[in-house]
Write a protein that holds these residues in place. Structure first.
Motif, short mmCIF file in Angstrom:
data_model
loop_
_atom_site.label_atom_id
_atom_site.label_comp_id
_atom_site.label_asym_id
_atom_site.label_seq_id
_atom_site.Cartn_x
_atom_site.Cartn_y
_atom_site.Cartn_z
N HIS A 1 0.84 -1.21 0.00
CA HIS A 1 0.00 0.00 0.00
C HIS A 1 0.87 1.24 0.00
O HIS A 1 0.63 2.19 -0.77
N ALA A 2 1.92 1.26 0.84
CA ALA A 2 2.79 2.43 0.93
C ALA A 2 3.53 2.66 -0.38
O ALA A 2 3.71 3.81 -0.81
N ARG A 3 3.95 1.58 -1.04
CA ARG A 3 4.70 1.73 -2.30
C ARG A 3 3.81 2.33 -3.39
O ARG A 3 4.25 3.22 -4.12
N LEU A 4 2.56 1.86 -3.49
CA LEU A 4 1.67 2.41 -4.51
C LEU A 4 1.31 3.86 -4.17
O LEU A 4 1.27 4.71 -5.06
N THR A 5 1.07 4.13 -2.90
CA THR A 5 0.77 5.50 -2.48
C THR A 5 1.92 6.44 -2.85
O THR A 5 1.71 7.51 -3.43
N ASN A 6 3.14 6.05 -2.51
CA ASN A 6 4.31 6.89 -2.81
C ASN A 6 4.50 7.07 -4.31
O ASN A 6 4.86 8.16 -4.77
N SER B 1 -8.10 3.40 -13.35
CA SER B 1 -9.16 2.89 -12.49
C SER B 1 -8.59 1.86 -11.51
O SER B 1 -7.46 1.39 -11.67
N GLU B 2 -9.39 1.50 -10.50
CA GLU B 2 -8.97 0.47 -9.55
C GLU B 2 -8.63 -0.82 -10.29
O GLU B 2 -7.61 -1.46 -10.01
N ASN B 3 -9.49 -1.21 -11.22
CA ASN B 3 -9.24 -2.46 -11.97
C ASN B 3 -7.93 -2.39 -12.74
O ASN B 3 -7.15 -3.36 -12.77
N GLU B 4 -7.67 -1.22 -13.36
CA GLU B 4 -6.44 -1.07 -14.13
C GLU B 4 -5.21 -1.12 -13.23
O GLU B 4 -4.19 -1.73 -13.57
N LYS C 1 -4.51 -4.75 -12.07
CA LYS C 1 -3.86 -5.55 -13.12
C LYS C 1 -2.43 -5.08 -13.38
O LYS C 1 -1.51 -5.89 -13.54
N GLN C 2 -2.24 -3.76 -13.43
CA GLN C 2 -0.94 -3.20 -13.77
C GLN C 2 0.13 -3.53 -12.75
O GLN C 2 1.29 -3.80 -13.10
N TYR C 3 -0.25 -3.52 -11.45
CA TYR C 3 0.75 -3.72 -10.39
C TYR C 3 0.58 -5.04 -9.64
O TYR C 3 1.26 -5.26 -8.64
N SER C 4 -0.33 -5.88 -10.11
CA SER C 4 -0.57 -7.20 -9.48
C SER C 4 -0.84 -7.07 -7.99
O SER C 4 -0.24 -7.75 -7.16
N LEU C 5 -1.74 -6.16 -7.66
CA LEU C 5 -2.09 -5.90 -6.27
C LEU C 5 -3.54 -6.28 -6.02
O LEU C 5 -4.34 -6.39 -6.96
N SER C 6 -3.88 -6.46 -4.75
CA SER C 6 -5.27 -6.73 -4.40
C SER C 6 -6.08 -5.44 -4.52
O SER C 6 -5.54 -4.32 -4.43
N THR D 1 -5.70 -3.25 -1.40
CA THR D 1 -4.47 -2.47 -1.33
C THR D 1 -4.56 -1.23 -2.21
O THR D 1 -4.17 -0.12 -1.81
N VAL D 2 -5.09 -1.39 -3.43
CA VAL D 2 -5.24 -0.26 -4.35
C VAL D 2 -6.21 0.77 -3.78
O VAL D 2 -5.94 1.97 -3.79
N ARG D 3 -7.32 0.29 -3.24
CA ARG D 3 -8.33 1.21 -2.70
C ARG D 3 -7.77 1.99 -1.51
O ARG D 3 -8.03 3.19 -1.38
#
Length: 238
Positions: free
Chosen positions: A7-12, A31-34, A37-42, A45-47
Protein backbone atom coordinates in the motif's frame (compact mmCIF):
# COMPACT_ATOMS: atom_id res chain seq x y z
CA UNK A 1 6.20 -8.13 1.33
CA UNK A 2 3.46 -7.06 3.77
CA UNK A 3 0.18 -5.54 2.60
CA UNK A 4 1.04 -2.28 4.37
CA UNK A 5 4.34 -2.09 2.44
CA UNK A 6 2.53 -2.69 -0.86
CA UNK A 7 0.00 0.00 0.00
CA UNK A 8 2.79 2.43 0.93
CA UNK A 9 4.70 1.73 -2.30
CA UNK A 10 1.67 2.41 -4.51
CA UNK A 11 0.77 5.50 -2.48
CA UNK A 12 4.31 6.89 -2.81
CA UNK A 13 4.45 6.05 -6.53
CA UNK A 14 1.22 7.93 -7.31
CA UNK A 15 2.13 10.80 -4.97
CA UNK A 16 5.48 11.31 -6.72
CA UNK A 17 3.78 11.31 -10.14
CA UNK A 18 1.57 14.15 -8.89
CA UNK A 19 4.46 16.05 -7.28
CA UNK A 20 6.54 15.74 -10.49
CA UNK A 21 3.56 16.93 -12.60
CA UNK A 22 3.40 13.69 -14.59
CA UNK A 23 -0.19 13.60 -13.33
CA UNK A 24 -1.73 17.07 -13.55
CA UNK A 25 -4.78 18.68 -11.90
CA UNK A 26 -8.00 17.45 -13.46
CA UNK A 27 -6.39 14.37 -15.01
CA UNK A 28 -8.16 11.05 -14.48
CA UNK A 29 -5.91 8.36 -13.01
CA UNK A 30 -6.12 4.67 -13.87
CA UNK A 31 -9.16 2.89 -12.49
CA UNK A 32 -8.97 0.47 -9.55
CA UNK A 33 -9.24 -2.46 -11.97
CA UNK A 34 -6.44 -1.07 -14.13
CA UNK A 35 -4.17 -0.51 -11.12
CA UNK A 36 -4.91 -4.00 -9.79
CA UNK A 37 -3.86 -5.55 -13.12
CA UNK A 38 -0.94 -3.20 -13.77
CA UNK A 39 0.75 -3.72 -10.39
CA UNK A 40 -0.57 -7.20 -9.48
CA UNK A 41 -2.09 -5.90 -6.27
CA UNK A 42 -5.27 -6.73 -4.40
CA UNK A 43 -8.26 -4.44 -4.78
CA UNK A 44 -8.09 -3.63 -1.06
CA UNK A 45 -4.47 -2.47 -1.33
CA UNK A 46 -5.24 -0.26 -4.35
CA UNK A 47 -8.33 1.21 -2.70
CA UNK A 48 -6.40 2.01 0.47
CA UNK A 49 -3.70 3.83 -1.52
CA UNK A 50 -6.30 5.90 -3.36
CA UNK A 51 -8.15 6.77 -0.12
CA UNK A 52 -4.87 7.87 1.48
CA UNK A 53 -4.22 10.31 -1.39
CA UNK A 54 -7.81 11.57 -1.27
CA UNK A 55 -7.34 12.34 2.44
CA UNK A 56 -4.10 14.16 1.61
CA UNK A 57 -6.05 16.31 -0.84
CA UNK A 58 -4.07 15.06 -3.86
CA UNK A 59 -6.89 13.05 -5.46
CA UNK A 60 -10.66 13.43 -5.60
CA UNK A 61 -13.29 10.84 -6.41
CA UNK A 62 -16.18 11.76 -8.72
CA UNK A 63 -19.03 9.26 -8.52
CA UNK A 64 -19.68 7.62 -11.85
CA UNK A 65 -16.62 9.21 -13.49
CA UNK A 66 -13.54 7.97 -11.65
CA UNK A 67 -10.68 9.40 -9.60
CA UNK A 68 -8.92 12.60 -10.63
CA UNK A 69 -5.92 14.66 -9.56
CA UNK A 70 -7.27 17.42 -7.29
CA UNK A 71 -7.00 21.00 -8.45
CA UNK A 72 -6.87 22.80 -5.07
CA UNK A 73 -10.14 24.53 -5.84
CA UNK A 74 -10.28 26.20 -2.41
CA UNK A 75 -7.82 28.93 -1.53
CA UNK A 76 -7.74 31.51 1.24
CA UNK A 77 -5.87 34.84 1.37
CA UNK A 78 -2.99 35.43 3.76
CA UNK A 79 -1.67 38.70 5.15
CA UNK A 80 -2.12 41.14 8.00
CA UNK A 81 -5.82 41.45 7.20
CA UNK A 82 -7.88 39.07 9.38
CA UNK A 83 -8.79 35.90 7.58
CA UNK A 84 -12.56 35.38 7.20
CA UNK A 85 -13.24 31.96 5.74
CA UNK A 86 -16.90 32.80 5.13
CA UNK A 87 -15.87 35.78 3.01
CA UNK A 88 -13.21 33.73 1.23
CA UNK A 89 -15.70 31.01 0.27
CA UNK A 90 -18.31 33.57 -0.83
CA UNK A 91 -15.75 35.28 -3.08
CA UNK A 92 -14.98 31.94 -4.74
CA UNK A 93 -18.66 31.34 -5.38
CA UNK A 94 -18.71 28.34 -3.05
CA UNK A 95 -21.91 27.41 -1.29
CA UNK A 96 -21.17 26.11 2.20
CA UNK A 97 -22.97 24.88 5.29
CA UNK A 98 -22.03 25.65 8.89
CA UNK A 99 -22.68 23.00 11.53
CA UNK A 100 -22.47 24.18 15.14
CA UNK A 101 -21.08 21.38 17.31
CA UNK A 102 -20.66 23.40 20.52
CA UNK A 103 -21.67 26.92 21.58
CA UNK A 104 -21.55 27.77 25.27
CA UNK A 105 -20.57 30.42 27.80
CA UNK A 106 -17.55 29.35 29.86
CA UNK A 107 -15.28 30.74 32.53
CA UNK A 108 -12.07 31.77 30.77
CA UNK A 109 -9.10 29.51 31.44
CA UNK A 110 -5.74 31.08 32.18
CA UNK A 111 -4.63 30.53 28.57
CA UNK A 112 -7.83 31.93 27.04
CA UNK A 113 -7.70 34.92 29.41
CA UNK A 114 -4.11 35.65 28.37
CA UNK A 115 -4.97 35.78 24.68
CA UNK A 116 -8.18 37.78 25.10
CA UNK A 117 -6.81 40.16 27.78
CA UNK A 118 -9.53 39.27 30.28
CA UNK A 119 -9.38 37.92 33.82
CA UNK A 120 -9.29 34.15 34.39
CA UNK A 121 -12.82 33.05 35.22
CA UNK A 122 -14.42 35.88 33.24
CA UNK A 123 -17.27 34.85 30.93
CA UNK A 124 -16.31 34.03 27.35
CA UNK A 125 -18.21 32.28 24.60
CA UNK A 126 -16.68 29.15 23.10
CA UNK A 127 -17.86 27.85 19.74
CA UNK A 128 -16.82 24.81 17.70
CA UNK A 129 -18.20 24.60 14.16
CA UNK A 130 -17.56 22.60 11.02
CA UNK A 131 -17.90 24.09 7.56
CA UNK A 132 -18.80 21.84 4.61
CA UNK A 133 -18.70 22.37 0.85
CA UNK A 134 -20.64 19.99 -1.42
CA UNK A 135 -21.52 17.96 1.66
CA UNK A 136 -17.88 17.36 2.61
CA UNK A 137 -16.33 18.93 5.74
CA UNK A 138 -13.38 21.18 4.87
CA UNK A 139 -12.56 22.87 8.17
CA UNK A 140 -13.21 22.79 11.90
CA UNK A 141 -13.08 26.14 13.71
CA UNK A 142 -12.82 26.65 17.47
CA UNK A 143 -13.17 30.21 18.75
CA UNK A 144 -13.35 32.12 22.03
CA UNK A 145 -14.96 35.59 22.39
CA UNK A 146 -14.99 37.90 25.46
CA UNK A 147 -18.59 38.67 26.40
CA UNK A 148 -17.54 41.92 28.09
CA UNK A 149 -16.42 43.33 24.74
CA UNK A 150 -18.99 41.52 22.64
CA UNK A 151 -22.30 41.38 24.56
CA UNK A 152 -25.02 39.28 22.95
CA UNK A 153 -22.75 37.27 20.70
CA UNK A 154 -23.82 34.11 22.53
CA UNK A 155 -27.34 34.61 21.14
CA UNK A 156 -26.31 34.85 17.48
CA UNK A 157 -27.34 32.10 15.03
CA UNK A 158 -23.98 31.24 13.48
CA UNK A 159 -25.48 28.83 10.99
CA UNK A 160 -26.65 31.98 9.19
CA UNK A 161 -24.41 34.82 10.40
CA UNK A 162 -20.68 35.22 9.70
CA UNK A 163 -18.59 35.55 12.86
CA UNK A 164 -16.88 38.77 11.74
CA UNK A 165 -20.24 40.44 11.04
CA UNK A 166 -21.58 39.31 14.42
CA UNK A 167 -18.49 40.58 16.25
CA UNK A 168 -18.71 44.02 14.66
CA UNK A 169 -22.44 44.28 15.34
CA UNK A 170 -22.20 43.16 18.98
CA UNK A 171 -19.06 45.14 19.83
CA UNK A 172 -19.99 48.28 17.89
CA UNK A 173 -16.45 48.43 16.47
CA UNK A 174 -14.67 47.35 13.31
CA UNK A 175 -12.30 44.41 13.06
CA UNK A 176 -8.90 45.65 11.94
CA UNK A 177 -5.91 43.35 12.41
CA UNK A 178 -4.92 39.77 13.18
CA UNK A 179 -1.94 37.81 14.39
CA UNK A 180 -1.67 34.46 12.60
CA UNK A 181 0.55 31.43 12.60
CA UNK A 182 0.31 28.17 10.68
CA UNK A 183 1.31 24.75 11.97
CA UNK A 184 1.44 21.42 10.09
CA UNK A 185 -0.30 18.67 12.05
CA UNK A 186 -1.90 15.25 11.69
CA UNK A 187 -5.61 15.24 12.38
CA UNK A 188 -5.72 12.92 15.41
CA UNK A 189 -8.80 10.96 16.36
CA UNK A 190 -11.06 13.85 17.40
CA UNK A 191 -10.40 16.18 14.47
CA UNK A 192 -10.26 13.24 12.09
CA UNK A 193 -13.88 12.55 13.05
CA UNK A 194 -14.85 16.21 12.58
CA UNK A 195 -13.22 16.36 9.14
CA UNK A 196 -14.12 12.79 8.05
CA UNK A 197 -10.48 11.78 7.52
CA UNK A 198 -8.14 9.20 9.03
CA UNK A 199 -6.51 10.22 12.31
CA UNK A 200 -3.11 10.20 10.56
CA UNK A 201 -4.24 12.47 7.71
CA UNK A 202 -2.32 15.76 7.31
CA UNK A 203 -4.06 19.01 8.23
CA UNK A 204 -3.03 22.66 8.42
CA UNK A 205 -3.75 24.41 11.70
CA UNK A 206 -4.24 28.20 11.66
CA UNK A 207 -4.01 29.92 15.04
CA UNK A 208 -5.41 33.44 14.86
CA UNK A 209 -6.01 36.33 17.29
CA UNK A 210 -8.36 39.01 15.94
CA UNK A 211 -8.18 42.64 17.12
CA UNK A 212 -10.70 45.48 16.90
CA UNK A 213 -9.81 48.94 15.62
CA UNK A 214 -8.94 50.08 19.15
CA UNK A 215 -6.50 47.17 19.63
CA UNK A 216 -8.78 45.05 21.84
CA UNK A 217 -8.52 41.29 21.12
CA UNK A 218 -11.99 40.03 20.25
CA UNK A 219 -11.40 36.46 19.08
CA UNK A 220 -8.84 33.73 19.68
CA UNK A 221 -9.33 30.82 17.28
CA UNK A 222 -7.98 27.53 15.98
CA UNK A 223 -8.94 26.51 12.44
CA UNK A 224 -8.17 22.95 11.35
CA UNK A 225 -8.02 22.88 7.53
CA UNK A 226 -8.48 19.62 5.67
CA UNK A 227 -5.82 18.85 3.04
CA UNK A 228 -6.52 20.14 -0.46
CA UNK A 229 -6.76 23.83 0.48
CA UNK A 230 -4.12 26.53 0.20
CA UNK A 231 -3.27 29.85 1.82
CA UNK A 232 -2.15 32.43 -0.74
CA UNK A 233 -0.58 35.85 -0.42
CA UNK A 234 1.70 38.41 -2.02
CA UNK A 235 5.12 39.41 -0.71
CA UNK A 236 7.04 42.53 -1.76
CA UNK A 237 10.79 43.07 -1.43
CA UNK A 238 11.45 46.61 -0.21
Amino acid sequence: MSKSSLHARLTNYLREKIYSHELVPGQRIASENELVKQYSLSRGTVRKAILTLIEEGLLKSVQGSGTFVADHALSHPAGVRPLSFAESLHQQGKSFQTHILTKEVLAASVEVARHLHVQPGENVMFMRRVRSVDGQPIMCQESWYPLRECPGIDRVDFTQAAAFDAVEQCSGRRIKTAQMRYVARVAGRQYGEYLAVDENAPVLLLIQTIFLEDGVPIEWSFTWLKAGQEIIGTATQE
